[in-house]
Design a protein around this motif. Structure first.
Motif, PDB file in Angstrom:
ATOM      1  N   VAL A 132       5.096 -11.026 -19.021  1.00 18.03           N
ATOM      2  CA  VAL A 132       5.474 -11.568 -17.580  1.00 18.03           C
ATOM      3  C   VAL A 132       4.637 -12.665 -17.299  1.00 18.03           C
ATOM      4  O   VAL A 132       4.826 -13.621 -16.850  1.00 18.03           O
ATOM      5  CB  VAL A 132       5.283 -10.472 -16.578  1.00 18.03           C
ATOM      6  CG1 VAL A 132       5.535 -10.883 -15.205  1.00 18.03           C
ATOM      7  CG2 VAL A 132       6.371  -9.089 -16.600  1.00 18.03           C
ATOM      8  N   ASP A 133       3.227 -12.486 -17.806  1.00 17.20           N
ATOM      9  CA  ASP A 133       2.140 -13.722 -17.421  1.00 17.20           C
ATOM     10  C   ASP A 133       2.681 -14.887 -18.095  1.00 17.20           C
ATOM     11  O   ASP A 133       2.539 -15.996 -17.643  1.00 17.20           O
ATOM     12  CB  ASP A 133       0.834 -13.180 -17.915  1.00 17.20           C
ATOM     13  CG  ASP A 133       0.100 -12.161 -17.107  1.00 17.20           C
ATOM     14  OD1 ASP A 133       0.719 -12.087 -16.068  1.00 17.20           O
ATOM     15  OD2 ASP A 133      -0.606 -11.397 -17.371  1.00 17.20           O
ATOM     16  N   LEU A 134       3.067 -14.812 -19.438  1.00 16.14           N
ATOM     17  CA  LEU A 134       3.588 -16.027 -19.868  1.00 16.14           C
ATOM     18  C   LEU A 134       4.765 -16.685 -19.423  1.00 16.14           C
ATOM     19  O   LEU A 134       4.849 -17.826 -19.223  1.00 16.14           O
ATOM     20  CB  LEU A 134       3.832 -15.611 -21.492  1.00 16.14           C
ATOM     21  CG  LEU A 134       2.737 -15.231 -22.415  1.00 16.14           C
ATOM     22  CD1 LEU A 134       3.594 -14.889 -23.802  1.00 16.14           C
ATOM     23  CD2 LEU A 134       1.804 -16.202 -22.573  1.00 16.14           C
ATOM     24  N   ILE A 135       5.450 -15.996 -18.758  1.00 19.01           N
ATOM     25  CA  ILE A 135       6.923 -16.569 -17.988  1.00 19.01           C
ATOM     26  C   ILE A 135       6.213 -17.124 -16.840  1.00 19.01           C
ATOM     27  O   ILE A 135       6.758 -18.062 -16.441  1.00 19.01           O
ATOM     28  CB  ILE A 135       7.792 -15.559 -17.693  1.00 19.01           C
ATOM     29  CG1 ILE A 135       8.420 -14.863 -19.027  1.00 19.01           C
ATOM     30  CG2 ILE A 135       8.844 -15.731 -16.673  1.00 19.01           C
ATOM     31  CD1 ILE A 135       9.417 -13.474 -18.779  1.00 19.01           C
ATOM     32  N   LYS A 136       5.355 -16.492 -16.266  1.00 20.70           N
ATOM     33  CA  LYS A 136       4.702 -17.114 -15.052  1.00 20.70           C
ATOM     34  C   LYS A 136       4.247 -18.331 -15.357  1.00 20.70           C
ATOM     35  O   LYS A 136       4.123 -19.443 -14.427  1.00 20.70           O
ATOM     36  CB  LYS A 136       3.473 -16.112 -14.506  1.00 20.70           C
ATOM     37  CG  LYS A 136       2.911 -16.618 -12.941  1.00 20.70           C
ATOM     38  CD  LYS A 136       2.014 -15.601 -12.505  1.00 20.70           C
ATOM     39  CE  LYS A 136       1.507 -16.109 -11.100  1.00 20.70           C
ATOM     40  NZ  LYS A 136       0.121 -16.408 -11.012  1.00 20.70           N
ATOM     41  N   ASP A 137       3.334 -18.382 -16.347  1.00 24.06           N
ATOM     42  CA  ASP A 137       2.595 -19.851 -16.835  1.00 24.06           C
ATOM     43  C   ASP A 137       3.558 -20.833 -16.877  1.00 24.06           C
ATOM     44  O   ASP A 137       3.624 -22.077 -16.642  1.00 24.06           O
ATOM     45  CB  ASP A 137       1.904 -19.433 -18.227  1.00 24.06           C
ATOM     46  CG  ASP A 137       0.842 -18.867 -17.894  1.00 24.06           C
ATOM     47  OD1 ASP A 137       0.335 -18.387 -16.749  1.00 24.06           O
ATOM     48  OD2 ASP A 137       0.201 -18.176 -18.814  1.00 24.06           O
ATOM     49  N   LEU A 138       4.835 -20.351 -17.731  1.00 21.28           N
ATOM     50  CA  LEU A 138       5.832 -21.306 -17.888  1.00 21.28           C
ATOM     51  C   LEU A 138       6.326 -21.766 -16.697  1.00 21.28           C
ATOM     52  O   LEU A 138       6.841 -23.039 -16.584  1.00 21.28           O
ATOM     53  CB  LEU A 138       6.891 -20.587 -18.652  1.00 21.28           C
ATOM     54  CG  LEU A 138       8.601 -21.269 -18.951  1.00 21.28           C
ATOM     55  CD1 LEU A 138       8.530 -22.361 -19.885  1.00 21.28           C
ATOM     56  CD2 LEU A 138       9.604 -20.301 -19.242  1.00 21.28           C
ATOM     57  N   PHE A 139       6.722 -21.008 -15.637  1.00 20.41           N
ATOM     58  CA  PHE A 139       7.149 -21.210 -14.331  1.00 20.41           C
ATOM     59  C   PHE A 139       6.243 -22.299 -13.617  1.00 20.41           C
ATOM     60  O   PHE A 139       6.602 -23.518 -13.156  1.00 20.41           O
ATOM     61  CB  PHE A 139       7.298 -19.993 -13.525  1.00 20.41           C
ATOM     62  CG  PHE A 139       8.725 -19.487 -13.568  1.00 20.41           C
ATOM     63  CD1 PHE A 139       9.440 -19.616 -14.825  1.00 20.41           C
ATOM     64  CD2 PHE A 139       9.224 -18.247 -13.142  1.00 20.41           C
ATOM     65  CE1 PHE A 139      10.770 -18.893 -15.262  1.00 20.41           C
ATOM     66  CE2 PHE A 139      10.407 -17.495 -13.422  1.00 20.41           C
ATOM     67  CZ  PHE A 139      11.074 -18.076 -14.589  1.00 20.41           C
ATOM     68  N   GLU A 140       4.986 -22.013 -13.796  1.00 16.47           N
ATOM     69  CA  GLU A 140       4.068 -22.900 -13.051  1.00 16.47           C
ATOM     70  C   GLU A 140       4.035 -24.306 -13.894  1.00 16.47           C
ATOM     71  O   GLU A 140       3.632 -25.117 -13.011  1.00 16.47           O
ATOM     72  CB  GLU A 140       2.599 -22.160 -12.929  1.00 16.47           C
ATOM     73  CG  GLU A 140       2.719 -20.863 -11.946  1.00 16.47           C
ATOM     74  CD  GLU A 140       1.334 -20.355 -12.039  1.00 16.47           C
ATOM     75  OE1 GLU A 140       0.692 -20.492 -12.847  1.00 16.47           O
ATOM     76  OE2 GLU A 140       1.076 -19.776 -10.931  1.00 16.47           O
ATOM     77  N   GLU A 141       4.011 -24.266 -15.086  1.00 15.10           N
ATOM     78  CA  GLU A 141       4.024 -25.432 -15.772  1.00 15.10           C
ATOM     79  C   GLU A 141       5.137 -26.427 -15.402  1.00 15.10           C
ATOM     80  O   GLU A 141       5.348 -27.652 -15.417  1.00 15.10           O
ATOM     81  CB  GLU A 141       4.188 -25.358 -17.425  1.00 15.10           C
ATOM     82  CG  GLU A 141       2.735 -25.038 -17.636  1.00 15.10           C
ATOM     83  CD  GLU A 141       2.932 -24.158 -19.286  1.00 15.10           C
ATOM     84  OE1 GLU A 141       4.092 -24.092 -19.730  1.00 15.10           O
ATOM     85  OE2 GLU A 141       2.001 -23.376 -19.496  1.00 15.10           O
ATOM     86  N   ASN A 142       6.393 -25.809 -15.029  1.00  8.65           N
ATOM     87  CA  ASN A 142       7.483 -26.463 -14.635  1.00  8.65           C
ATOM     88  C   ASN A 142       7.551 -26.612 -13.097  1.00  8.65           C
ATOM     89  O   ASN A 142       8.886 -26.950 -12.465  1.00  8.65           O
ATOM     90  CB  ASN A 142       8.814 -25.849 -15.261  1.00  8.65           C
ATOM     91  CG  ASN A 142       8.915 -26.168 -16.800  1.00  8.65           C
ATOM     92  OD1 ASN A 142       9.100 -27.170 -17.111  1.00  8.65           O
ATOM     93  ND2 ASN A 142       8.395 -25.124 -17.305  1.00  8.65           N
TER      94      ASN A 142
END
Length: 289
Positions: A132-142
């Motif tokens: 979940v944290d990795l997906i959150k990082d992905l969303f924030e990077e985008n």
């Protein structure tokens, strides 16, 4: 504006990478190699992140969170009839030799070293939160500003839902499975809940509900009246691991400990007089309104 299809592809690749690193169900995963080998095994970045966070929470929880405790779960075959099946003391003693997260360490060469070849590591109680944290990082990077991510019951929230409101999330009622206990509102926080909803024993005399969890420190099934533990934290990896640890901790000790950890709040739903009795940390109400 990033394409939805690209985001979806990247989410899929996050799951793939995490599974290839830490799924005990995949024979070729790194964790399976670690578990099957009697020699040090090289591990990847994701494994290291989860290993180090596990060590930290293992230490803070004084061993209540322990990724090597799976050997006990296998021993008891964790069915509903645990208690009637008396487990031979010598079996427990032999498993105690391979349980304990102090028996596993990460070398300077990023290899996992086990001091007994039979030690079995299982990150199932923390890897989902990490994903979940990795997906959150992905969303924030985008540059996505408002989102709620949910993977198998673990959540991460950011920004607002529609009408500029916080994200509304329900916490399940551990006794009446198809109802919720309450609704909370989240923003910029992660939430994880652990529970033994379907595995409780009812005391024939008092009607009280007790859950059975293996205490990793003694190898005994522990009876306690904590039906579920919900944790709000800044990261989902922390929330996920703590939710698991809290199920085996004494609620009073758990509250004392969590009140010292910044940014982490808990709600324990316990069974008392056959009703749900909530135990909350000091800041729970203020972060869920």
């Amino acid at each position: 504006e990033i394409k939805e299809s690209i985001i979806k592809q990247k989410i899929d690749s996050i799951f793939e990478v995490v599974n290839n690193s830490m799924s005990t169900y995949i024979d070729t995963s790194i964790i399976s190699k670690v578990n099957l080998s009697d020699k040090p095994v090289s591990v990847d970045y994701h494994f290291i992140k989860v290993f180090n966070k596990s060590k930290e929470i293992w230490s803070l929880s004084k061993g209540a969170f322990d990724p090597t405790a799976g050997s006990f779960v296998n021993l008891y075959g964790l069915g509903p009839e645990i208690i009637s099946k008396k487990i031979d003391k010598s079996k427990i003693d032999s498993i105690m030799k391979i349980v304990g997260f102090d028996k596993v360490y990460l070398s300077n060469e990023n290899k996992i070293i086990k001091n007994n070849k039979n030690i079995f590591i299982d990150f199932n109680a923390i890897a989902k939160g990490y994903s979940v944290d990795l997906i959150k990082d992905l969303f924030e990077e985008n540059f996505l500003k408002n989102f709620l991510i949910e993977v198998g019951g673990e959540l991460s929230s950011k920004g607002n839902a529609e009408n500029n409101r916080k994200w509304k999330v329900a916490i399940q009622n551990p006794i009446e499975m198809n109802t919720y206990y309450n609704q909370i509102f989240l923003t910029d926080k992660s939430l994880a809940t652990s529970g033994n909803y379907r595995k409780f024993r009812i005391d024939p005399v008092t009607g009280e509900k007790y859950v059975h969890i293996i205490n990793p420190l003694t190898g005994d099934p522990l009876s306690n009246n904590i039906l579920s533990a919900s944790v709000i934290s800044d990261t989902c990896i922390e929330a996920d691991a703590w939710a698991t640890a809290l199920m085996v901790m004494n609620p009073v000790n758990a509250l004392e400990l969590i009140d010292k950890i910044d940014g982490t709040e808990i709600l324990l739903l316990t069974s008392k007089n056959n009703e749900i009795f909530p135990i909350k940390s000091k800041g729970w109400d203020s972060v869920t309104k």
